[in-house]
Each structure stands twice: as C-alpha cells, then as structure tokens.
Design a protein around this motif. Structure first.
Motif, PDB file in Angstrom:
ATOM      1  N   LYS A  32       0.838  -1.206   0.000  1.00 11.87           N
ATOM      2  CA  LYS A  32       0.000   0.000   0.000  1.00 11.87           C
ATOM      3  C   LYS A  32       0.874   1.257   0.000  1.00 11.87           C
ATOM      4  CE  LYS A  32      -4.237  -1.604   2.178  1.00 11.87           C
ATOM      5  NZ  LYS A  32      -5.126  -1.492   3.347  1.00 11.87           N
ATOM      6  N   GLU A  33       1.979   1.216   0.734  1.00  8.89           N
ATOM      7  CA  GLU A  33       2.891   2.359   0.775  1.00  8.89           C
ATOM      8  C   GLU A  33       3.523   2.596  -0.591  1.00  8.89           C
ATOM      9  OE1 GLU A  33       5.743   1.822   3.919  1.00  8.89           O
ATOM     10  OE2 GLU A  33       4.150   1.544   5.407  1.00  8.89           O
ATOM     11  N   ARG A  34       3.867   1.506  -1.258  1.00  6.88           N
ATOM     12  CA  ARG A  34       4.448   1.628  -2.596  1.00  6.88           C
ATOM     13  C   ARG A  34       3.430   2.225  -3.566  1.00  6.88           C
ATOM     14  NH1 ARG A  34       7.355  -3.196  -6.073  1.00  6.88           N
ATOM     15  NH2 ARG A  34       8.194  -1.826  -7.667  1.00  6.88           N
ATOM     16  N   TYR A  35       2.196   1.763  -3.482  1.00  7.14           N
ATOM     17  CA  TYR A  35       1.131   2.338  -4.308  1.00  7.14           C
ATOM     18  C   TYR A  35       0.929   3.812  -3.980  1.00  7.14           C
ATOM     19  CZ  TYR A  35      -0.711  -1.659  -6.891  1.00  7.14           C
ATOM     20  OH  TYR A  35      -0.880  -2.682  -7.777  1.00  7.14           O
ATOM     21  N   ALA A  36       0.947   4.146  -2.703  1.00  8.15           N
ATOM     22  CA  ALA A  36       0.738   5.541  -2.295  1.00  8.15           C
ATOM     23  C   ALA A  36       1.825   6.447  -2.862  1.00  8.15           C
ATOM     24  CB  ALA A  36       0.695   5.637  -0.775  1.00  8.15           C
ATOM     25  N   ARG A  37       3.076   5.970  -2.870  1.00 12.50           N
ATOM     26  CA  ARG A  37       4.173   6.777  -3.428  1.00 12.50           C
ATOM     27  C   ARG A  37       3.950   7.043  -4.917  1.00 12.50           C
ATOM     28  NH1 ARG A  37       7.307   3.445  -0.083  1.00 12.50           N
ATOM     29  NH2 ARG A  37       7.889   2.118  -1.838  1.00 12.50           N
ATOM     30  N   GLN A  38       3.548   6.005  -5.657  1.00 21.16           N
ATOM     31  CA  GLN A  38       3.331   6.211  -7.091  1.00 21.16           C
ATOM     32  C   GLN A  38       2.059   7.020  -7.341  1.00 21.16           C
ATOM     33  OE1 GLN A  38       2.836   2.874 -10.076  1.00 21.16           O
ATOM     34  NE2 GLN A  38       4.868   3.626 -10.660  1.00 21.16           N
ATOM     35  N   ALA A  39       1.053   6.852  -6.483  1.00 19.68           N
ATOM     36  CA  ALA A  39      -0.196   7.611  -6.632  1.00 19.68           C
ATOM     37  C   ALA A  39       0.045   9.111  -6.446  1.00 19.68           C
ATOM     38  CB  ALA A  39      -1.230   7.111  -5.629  1.00 19.68           C
ATOM     39  N   ASN A  40       1.020   9.468  -5.622  1.00 22.74           N
ATOM     40  CA  ASN A  40       1.340  10.884  -5.418  1.00 22.74           C
ATOM     41  C   ASN A  40       1.939  11.517  -6.667  1.00 22.74           C
ATOM     42  OD1 ASN A  40       0.407  11.111  -2.798  1.00 22.74           O
ATOM     43  ND2 ASN A  40       2.337  10.445  -1.919  1.00 22.74           N
ATOM     44  N   ILE A  41       2.547  10.710  -7.514  1.00 20.53           N
ATOM     45  CA  ILE A  41       3.191  11.208  -8.731  1.00 20.53           C
ATOM     46  C   ILE A  41       2.186  11.300  -9.879  1.00 20.53           C
ATOM     47  CG2 ILE A  41       5.003  10.735 -10.436  1.00 20.53           C
ATOM     48  CD1 ILE A  41       6.436   9.157  -8.167  1.00 20.53           C
ATOM     49  N   ALA A  42       1.248  10.359  -9.917  1.00 20.58           N
ATOM     50  CA  ALA A  42       0.281  10.282 -11.029  1.00 20.58           C
ATOM     51  C   ALA A  42      -0.952  11.118 -10.716  1.00 20.58           C
ATOM     52  CB  ALA A  42      -0.117   8.827 -11.258  1.00 20.58           C
ATOM     53  N   SER A  43      -1.380  11.890 -11.684  1.00 23.83           N
ATOM     54  CA  SER A  43      -2.593  12.697 -11.475  1.00 23.83           C
ATOM     55  C   SER A  43      -3.828  11.814 -11.620  1.00 23.83           C
ATOM     56  CB  SER A  43      -2.654  13.837 -12.489  1.00 23.83           C
ATOM     57  OG  SER A  43      -2.986  13.342 -13.776  1.00 23.83           O
ATOM     58  N   GLY A  44      -4.900  12.245 -11.019  1.00 23.55           N
ATOM     59  CA  GLY A  44      -6.163  11.533 -11.138  1.00 23.55           C
ATOM     60  C   GLY A  44      -6.644  11.470 -12.584  1.00 23.55           C
ATOM     61  N   THR A  45      -6.447  12.550 -13.314  1.00 23.98           N
ATOM     62  CA  THR A  45      -6.839  12.597 -14.726  1.00 23.98           C
ATOM     63  C   THR A  45      -6.062  11.562 -15.541  1.00 23.98           C
ATOM     64  OG1 THR A  45      -7.348  14.948 -14.525  1.00 23.98           O
ATOM     65  CG2 THR A  45      -7.039  14.096 -16.748  1.00 23.98           C
ATOM     66  N   PHE A  46      -4.763  11.477 -15.305  1.00 21.15           N
ATOM     67  CA  PHE A  46      -3.933  10.479 -15.990  1.00 21.15           C
ATOM     68  C   PHE A  46      -4.458   9.073 -15.719  1.00 21.15           C
ATOM     69  CE2 PHE A  46      -0.477   7.398 -15.372  1.00 21.15           C
ATOM     70  CZ  PHE A  46       0.035   7.312 -16.658  1.00 21.15           C
ATOM     71  N   LEU A  47      -4.739   8.767 -14.467  1.00 19.48           N
ATOM     72  CA  LEU A  47      -5.194   7.430 -14.089  1.00 19.48           C
ATOM     73  C   LEU A  47      -6.547   7.092 -14.707  1.00 19.48           C
ATOM     74  CD1 LEU A  47      -4.067   7.435 -10.353  1.00 19.48           C
ATOM     75  CD2 LEU A  47      -2.985   6.234 -12.281  1.00 19.48           C
ATOM     76  N   VAL A  48      -7.470   8.043 -14.679  1.00 20.14           N
ATOM     77  CA  VAL A  48      -8.800   7.804 -15.262  1.00 20.14           C
ATOM     78  C   VAL A  48      -8.692   7.611 -16.771  1.00 20.14           C
ATOM     79  CG1 VAL A  48     -11.069   8.837 -15.694  1.00 20.14           C
ATOM     80  CG2 VAL A  48     -10.065   8.929 -13.404  1.00 20.14           C
ATOM     81  N   ASN A  49      -7.876   8.431 -17.431  1.00 15.47           N
ATOM     82  CA  ASN A  49      -7.684   8.277 -18.881  1.00 15.47           C
ATOM     83  C   ASN A  49      -7.060   6.921 -19.214  1.00 15.47           C
ATOM     84  OD1 ASN A  49      -8.781  10.764 -19.536  1.00 15.47           O
ATOM     85  ND2 ASN A  49      -6.812  11.808 -19.510  1.00 15.47           N
ATOM     86  N   CYS A  50      -6.076   6.504 -18.441  1.00 13.02           N
ATOM     87  CA  CYS A  50      -5.444   5.199 -18.667  1.00 13.02           C
ATOM     88  C   CYS A  50      -6.435   4.060 -18.427  1.00 13.02           C
ATOM     89  CB  CYS A  50      -4.215   5.035 -17.782  1.00 13.02           C
ATOM     90  SG  CYS A  50      -2.801   6.005 -18.336  1.00 13.02           S
ATOM     91  N   LEU A  51      -7.261   4.192 -17.413  1.00 11.03           N
ATOM     92  CA  LEU A  51      -8.294   3.176 -17.165  1.00 11.03           C
ATOM     93  C   LEU A  51      -9.265   3.078 -18.342  1.00 11.03           C
ATOM     94  CD1 LEU A  51      -9.096   3.698 -13.391  1.00 11.03           C
ATOM     95  CD2 LEU A  51      -8.427   1.542 -14.470  1.00 11.03           C
ATOM     96  N   ALA A  52      -9.673   4.213 -18.872  1.00 12.63           N
ATOM     97  CA  ALA A  52     -10.600   4.222 -20.008  1.00 12.63           C
ATOM     98  C   ALA A  52      -9.953   3.585 -21.234  1.00 12.63           C
ATOM     99  CB  ALA A  52     -11.050   5.651 -20.316  1.00 12.63           C
ATOM    100  N   LEU A  53      -8.691   3.930 -21.503  1.00 13.22           N
ATOM    101  CA  LEU A  53      -7.981   3.345 -22.639  1.00 13.22           C
ATOM    102  C   LEU A  53      -7.770   1.844 -22.446  1.00 13.22           C
ATOM    103  CD1 LEU A  53      -5.360   6.172 -23.244  1.00 13.22           C
ATOM    104  CD2 LEU A  53      -7.143   5.453 -24.845  1.00 13.22           C
ATOM    105  N   GLY A  54      -7.419   1.456 -21.236  1.00 12.59           N
ATOM    106  CA  GLY A  54      -7.222   0.039 -20.943  1.00 12.59           C
ATOM    107  C   GLY A  54      -8.500  -0.756 -21.080  1.00 12.59           C
ATOM    108  N   ASN A  55      -9.601  -0.196 -20.632  1.00 12.89           N
ATOM    109  CA  ASN A  55     -10.897  -0.868 -20.759  1.00 12.89           C
ATOM    110  C   ASN A  55     -11.277  -1.024 -22.226  1.00 12.89           C
ATOM    111  OD1 ASN A  55     -13.369  -1.969 -19.539  1.00 12.89           O
ATOM    112  ND2 ASN A  55     -14.320  -0.186 -20.500  1.00 12.89           N
ATOM    113  N   GLN A  56     -11.053   0.023 -22.998  1.00 11.42           N
ATOM    114  CA  GLN A  56     -11.338  -0.019 -24.432  1.00 11.42           C
ATOM    115  C   GLN A  56     -10.468  -1.092 -25.111  1.00 11.42           C
ATOM    116  OE1 GLN A  56     -10.177   3.533 -26.564  1.00 11.42           O
ATOM    117  NE2 GLN A  56     -11.862   3.289 -28.005  1.00 11.42           N
TER     118      GLN A  56
END
Length: 132
Positions: A85-109
C-alpha cells in the motif's frame, strides 16, 4: 520445485504470475513518456508467456489501485500488505487523477477490442502509446 527453498521469483515463475513490479515499471515509464521503455517492458512480458489481455487487465487493476490510494477513504478498500500500500501511495502521489482515469478508459477499451483484433499485440501496443 524449489529444492526445499522457497524463493519469491521462483514462485512467480512456477505459478506463472505477473508480478506487481512490471506494472510499477510500466507506470513509471508512462509518467516519463518513455514509449521505448514501455515497449521493451511489454515485450519482456510477452516473452515470459503472458497474454496481452492478462497484461492489460492487470495494468488496469494497477491504475485502479493507484486511484484508490489517492483518497484515504478508499485506500482501505485495497486488500494488500501495508508495504505494498505504501508503494502504491508513493506512485499515486506522482500520477494525477486525470492520468489514471484516462489510462483506465484506454485500458478498458483495449480489453474490449482485444478479443476481436487480428493483431492483438498491436492493439495493446497502441493502447500503451496512447497512454504515454
């Protein structure tokens, strides 16, 4: 299989499990917009015998976990060790929410298109390039 010794990397290999490290490395390369490194990582994954759809599903789960780590209310929904969880939290601090949502949408597609594609590898590679 380990000759009496239990080793993390051998367990992953024998169980044919795609390790978290791949997803962290791919995400780092995505955030750095390093398409060449992303393609090299993806090629390594394919060479180890993993299918593109398994990879893209795992990558989307990784992005979901990162998104959940961005809020203290949702981080408790993650079922994993505190060190992970700590490792995820460190990377989550670097990635924007918009980036993550866009990547999720592209990955789902990509997941939806994968089964219909005649060139499945290219389908995943194009998705990774779009994420980048």
């Amino acid at each position: 299989f380990g000759g009496g010794k239990l080793n993390y990397s051998e367990v992953l290999e024998n169980l044919n499990v795609l390790d978290y490290d791949y997803f962290f490395k791919i995400t780092e390369a995505l955030l750095a917009e390093d398409a060449a490194q992303i393609m090299l990582h993806f090629n390594t994954i394919l060479q180890k015998g993993f299918e593109g759809d398994d990879f893209i599903i795992g990558l989307c789960e990784h992005f979901r976990n990162l998104l959940f780590c961005k809020d203290a209310a949702t981080v408790k929904l993650l079922e994993m060790s505190s060190s992970l969880k700590e490792r995820y939290a460190r990377q989550a601090n670097i990635a924007s929410g918009t980036f993550l949502v866009n990547c999720l949408a592209l990955g789902n597609q990509c997941d939806v298109q994968y089964k219909q594609s005649k060139n499945r590898r290219l389908t995943v590679e194009l998705t990774l390039i779009k994420m980048c």
